[in-house]
Motif scaffolding. Structure first.
Motif, short mmCIF file in Angstrom:
data_model
loop_
_atom_site.label_atom_id
_atom_site.label_comp_id
_atom_site.label_asym_id
_atom_site.label_seq_id
_atom_site.Cartn_x
_atom_site.Cartn_y
_atom_site.Cartn_z
N SER A 6 0.88 -1.13 0.13
CA SER A 6 0.15 -0.07 -0.12
C SER A 6 0.99 1.27 -0.01
O SER A 6 2.04 1.20 0.13
CB SER A 6 -0.94 -0.05 1.31
N SER A 7 0.29 2.23 -0.29
CA SER A 7 0.88 3.61 -0.18
C SER A 7 1.52 3.85 1.10
O SER A 7 2.87 4.51 1.27
CB SER A 7 0.34 4.75 -0.79
N ALA A 8 0.82 3.52 2.30
CA ALA A 8 1.46 3.87 3.64
C ALA A 8 2.70 2.66 3.48
O ALA A 8 3.89 3.31 4.35
CB ALA A 8 0.55 3.48 4.50
N GLN A 9 2.56 1.71 3.20
CA GLN A 9 3.82 0.49 3.32
C GLN A 9 5.05 0.96 2.33
O GLN A 9 6.28 0.85 2.90
CB GLN A 9 3.54 -0.90 2.85
N GLN A 10 4.77 1.67 1.38
CA GLN A 10 5.81 2.05 0.31
C GLN A 10 6.54 3.18 1.22
O GLN A 10 7.77 3.50 1.09
CB GLN A 10 5.28 2.54 -0.89
N THR A 11 5.76 4.42 1.72
CA THR A 11 6.41 5.44 2.65
C THR A 11 7.27 4.72 3.59
O THR A 11 8.39 5.41 3.94
CB THR A 11 5.24 6.09 3.00
N ALA A 12 6.70 3.80 4.24
CA ALA A 12 7.61 3.01 5.46
C ALA A 12 8.69 2.46 5.05
O ALA A 12 9.89 2.56 5.69
CB ALA A 12 6.65 2.33 6.09
#
Length: 191
Positions: A6-12
């Motif tokens: 997800s986009s949040a996981q990619q940011t992390a």
């Protein structure tokens, strides 16, 4: 690798300080045993992945050049309830899933859903229980290892009778296997 995140996981994953934990899920008849390599229990949705009191390990197993690679999980310092599940259940062939989860650096909470990383089946699971703690070593083989094994069932009458008594579908299978089939010549077909 960002595919499936997800986009949040990619940011992390792209962040300077990131926390990643591996989640181990073992499916038994009495329920699912969930463990984590994180130094704390990890809650994902309604599921809790339990930590061990001492850091566990996950290492690859390699038997030969042509074999499917397996993994070995080692965890120790588990509570007696988890050891009872592992000790009382038949373990050979049980499904094991390994997930990768990104954790928030401030709250240690899971970011999004865990990503399936590896699937296999348990080969062995010896338990060493001392007065102070219990240790479990789980050897698993990759799920695709089953595809490289020869099938124990043959297409012959004996196996057919063993599986389906009275069935005559493979009665002539042995005779047909050795029979030479001669196709008609082209002139015969043109008549």
């Amino acid at each position: 690798m960002s595919r499936g995140l997800s986009s949040a996981q990619q940011t992390a994953a792209a962040g300077r300080h990131r926390q990643v934990a591996l989640l181990i899920e073992m499916l038994f008849d009495s329920g699912t045993l969930r463990l984590t390599t994180a130094p704390w229990d990890v809650v994902v949705g309604a599921d809790t992945y339990y930590r061990s009191n001492r850091p566990g390990y996950i290492k690859p197993l390699s038997e030969s050049a042509g074999s499917m690679e397996g993994l070995e999980f080692g965890v120790s310092g588990l509570n007696s309830g988890i050891v009872d599940i592992a000790a009382l259940e038949p373990v050979k062939g049980r499904v094991v899933k390994l997930y990768k989860v990104y954790l928030d650096a401030d709250t240690n909470q899971a970011i999004g859903s865990p990503v399936l990383y590896w699937v296999g089946r348990i080969r062995s699971m010896p338990i060493v229980d001392t007065n102070k703690e219990a240790s479990i070593t789980v050897q698993v083989e990759h799920y695709d290892a089953e595809l490289s094994r020869p099938s124990p069932v043959r297409l012959n009458n004996a196996d057919q009778q063993r599986l389906y008594p009275g069935d005559l579908g493979c009665e002539m299978a042995e005779e047909l296997a050795e029979k030479r089939i001669v196709w008609p010549h082209r002139e015969v077909l043109m008549r």
